[in-house]
Scaffold this active site. Structure first.
Site, PDB file in Angstrom:
ATOM      1  N   SER A 150      -6.855   2.183  -1.002  1.00 33.18           N
ATOM      2  CA  SER A 150      -6.856   1.645   0.366  1.00 33.18           C
ATOM      3  C   SER A 150      -7.213   2.697   1.410  1.00 33.18           C
ATOM      4  CB  SER A 150      -5.500   1.014   0.696  1.00 33.18           C
ATOM      5  OG  SER A 150      -4.485   2.003   0.769  1.00 33.18           O
TER       6      SER A 150
ATOM      7  N   ASP B 191      -2.149  -2.532  -4.079  1.00 33.04           N
ATOM      8  CA  ASP B 191      -3.094  -1.426  -4.254  1.00 33.04           C
ATOM      9  C   ASP B 191      -2.466  -0.321  -5.101  1.00 33.04           C
ATOM     10  OD1 ASP B 191      -5.674  -0.216  -3.524  1.00 33.04           O
ATOM     11  OD2 ASP B 191      -4.470   1.252  -2.421  1.00 33.04           O
TER      12      ASP B 191
ATOM     13  N   HIS C 172      -5.710   1.518  -6.212  1.00 29.06           N
ATOM     14  CA  HIS C 172      -5.177   2.635  -5.397  1.00 29.06           C
ATOM     15  C   HIS C 172      -6.293   3.308  -4.606  1.00 29.06           C
ATOM     16  CE1 HIS C 172      -1.686   5.735  -5.114  1.00 29.06           C
ATOM     17  NE2 HIS C 172      -2.382   5.687  -4.004  1.00 29.06           N
TER      18      HIS C 172
ATOM     19  N   GLU D  71      -0.435   3.551 -13.281  1.00 33.35           N
ATOM     20  CA  GLU D  71      -1.831   3.622 -12.836  1.00 33.35           C
ATOM     21  C   GLU D  71      -2.600   4.537 -13.769  1.00 33.35           C
ATOM     22  OE1 GLU D  71      -1.899   4.766  -8.702  1.00 33.35           O
ATOM     23  OE2 GLU D  71      -0.563   3.161  -8.120  1.00 33.35           O
TER      24      GLU D  71
ATOM     25  N   ARG E 267       3.988   2.539  -2.645  1.00 32.39           N
ATOM     26  CA  ARG E 267       3.988   3.027  -4.023  1.00 32.39           C
ATOM     27  C   ARG E 267       4.377   1.864  -4.929  1.00 32.39           C
ATOM     28  NH1 ARG E 267       1.268   6.772  -2.902  1.00 32.39           N
ATOM     29  NH2 ARG E 267       1.859   8.976  -2.802  1.00 32.39           N
TER      30      ARG E 267
ATOM     31  N   VAL F 226       0.842  -1.197   0.000  1.00 31.70           N
ATOM     32  CA  VAL F 226       0.000   0.000   0.000  1.00 31.70           C
ATOM     33  C   VAL F 226       0.879   1.249   0.000  1.00 31.70           C
ATOM     34  CG1 VAL F 226      -2.056  -1.017   1.053  1.00 31.70           C
ATOM     35  CG2 VAL F 226      -0.222  -0.149   2.531  1.00 31.70           C
TER      36      VAL F 226
END
Lengths: 320, 320
Positions: free
Chosen positions: B279, B253, B277, B258, B229, B227
């Site tokens: 969380s 996550d 992404h 992204e 990067r 969680v």
């Protein structure tokens, strides 16, 4: 005393049974032979604790068996038949507290964070950010104030959830929960709950307690979790509550009929998570259950008081 | 002072911005217009905190903007460019602690209890009991000793997990964890971990820290959770570790790219749980982030010291 007879109703092999050797003769029975074998047993170990065969085979009041042990927390598959005899009944109180508390806590977070939605999107290779819910600051009602319910409550509190614990009768001054609510107060509490967890013993008074009336009292955003017994829930009413959006979701680990039949409408009910009666069954559980019985057998053989003696009128081990 | 200019890099609308009225003039920019607008800004609010535009548009050392705020915990999308100027950088320290701790704790339980396996079976209307894992008694290594890592550690401990917290440098006497391990000791700890959680700030020294060597030190039953990067992980190495059964599972996550491209092999890697992404993003999070900035603006306007000032050399807000 080595002619003590321990009768084991089993399907799976039982670990560590040689601890009995020299002290007891072990006889095995299946559901069909149980009635025939029961009269010779001093002790009955209901290793196949999902079986209803004991109630059917029970010989009625009499001296034998003197002790019945079930390696489960619930004793509903043995009552009321055993209640009318002098037989001592013991259960697996304690073994399932931590695993089931973990399981329920995991369900709460997984529902709040929509893990299933993420998993469905992953299957489709789709990236879709969503806002989810914070667990801290929500409110849970845990129905069942035995050791499993208490452990669930304490674990949820560690995540910042406010917990109302509901037992048979109201009492004050509980070291963890302050007030434990009586079952009479449950209906009022339901309206404020984000999470409603059923972990009560199944008795005549708790049977069917989660019905249309109960679901209608819950918030539209509420989730219902049942790790008690399937018979606590009127499944048709839960289906209607889910299809009608009356509550946001539910998780059932237990069912009226187990295994859940393939044609059950529950499998595809919206927002319903199904698991196959496994919330407490962590690796090594059968060994833990066997050791718990064998430790109690040591006490029985030595003439000491047994642990986890069920109050057959109440249907559970009363708090000490 | 109402000619103070607050420049907002945004895509989504920002709540509550009228709290600035009478004290500041608000100018909006998108990624394209940012470079042109920056010279007039006293304050830059990087509301679109997933954008890399600030690094590209940054004018270099100089008097303006005097203050940059990012509503995220990580500041890696702003460094090293901002490090060479006198500009004060603040972040969203605090807002994400509880949500991300809940998220990670939920992942740990969901993996231990094989919730995804249960959903897959439910889709097929199949009842298959399995034994799952007990979370209590397992061991986690949490890499990242900022407030989010600490909250993750404390929450896992409440479930009975033993937690080793890893920070930049070793220190003793931590009130919650006793010893905080230094990053130099991480490799030794990995061998004993059931759960490895990455929540470190992304810096030059932490980039790519979870690579083939790191995965090879983990137990075959270990699960890895990121969680932090995407750049903390060498994704090709993680894929190999999962396909080779080197570790039991992982949850990501965050990703190098992204949104994760539709053709990424990560989507179907065995035992890998993917989320977009999110969380820390619970309902109301944008409002919390806006209020946090606006509260800090009150301080700035009154000439008081700002909260959450990032040490631009370290890349995070040092513990007080």
């Amino acid at each position: 005393m080595s002619d003590t007879c321990v009768l084991v109703l089993d399907t799976d092999p039982l670990p560590d049974l040689d601890r009995l050797s020299g002290r007891a003769r072990v006889v095995h029975a299946d559901e069909k032979s149980l009635a025939e074998r029961l009269p010779e047993a001093d002790v009955l170990l209901v290793w196949d604790f999902l079986s209803d065969a004991v109630r059917e085979a029970w010989p009625g009041g009499g001296p034998r068996p003197r002790w019945v042990h079930t390696p489960s927390a619930g004793v509903d598959r043995l009552l009321p038949e055993l209640a009318d005899s002098d037989t001592v009944l013991t259960n697996a109180r304690g073994v399932f507290d931590q695993p089931i508390a973990e399981y329920v806590t995991g369900l709460v977070v997984a529902m709040a964070k929509d893990f299933r939605g993420s998993w469905e999107l992953q299957r489709e290779r789709r990236w879709r950010h969503r806002e989810t819910f914070r667990v801290g600051g929500t409110r849970a009602v845990v129905v069942g104030s035995g050791p499993i319910g208490r452990k669930i409550g304490r674990t949820l509190m560690a995540l910042g959830v406010t917990v109302d614990l509901v037992g048979r009768t109201e009492r004050e001054g509980d070291p963890d929960f302050g007030r434990v609510h009586g079952i009479d107060g449950m209906n009022t509490l339901l309206a404020g709950a984000d999470w409603v967890v059923c972990v009560a013993p199944l008795t005549e008074s708790s049977r069917g307690m989660f019905d249309a009336a109960a679901f209608s009292r819950m918030k539209p955003g509420a989730h219902f979790i049942n790790v008690g017994r399937g018979q606590h829930v009127v499944e048709a009413d839960l289906l209607e509550a889910l299809h009608g959006g009356r509550i946001a979701g539910a998780a059932l680990d237990v069912f009226h009929t187990e295994p859940l039949p393939e044609d059950s409408p529950l499998w595809e009910a919206p927002g319903l998570w199904i698991s196959p009666h496994m919330s407490g069954d962590t690796v090594g559980w059968r060994n833990d259950l066997a050791v718990q019985f064998l430790d109690n057998f040591d006490r029985w053989y030595a003439g000491e008081p047994l642990h986890n003696v069920v109050d057959k009128g109440l249907g559970y081990v009363p708090a000490t």
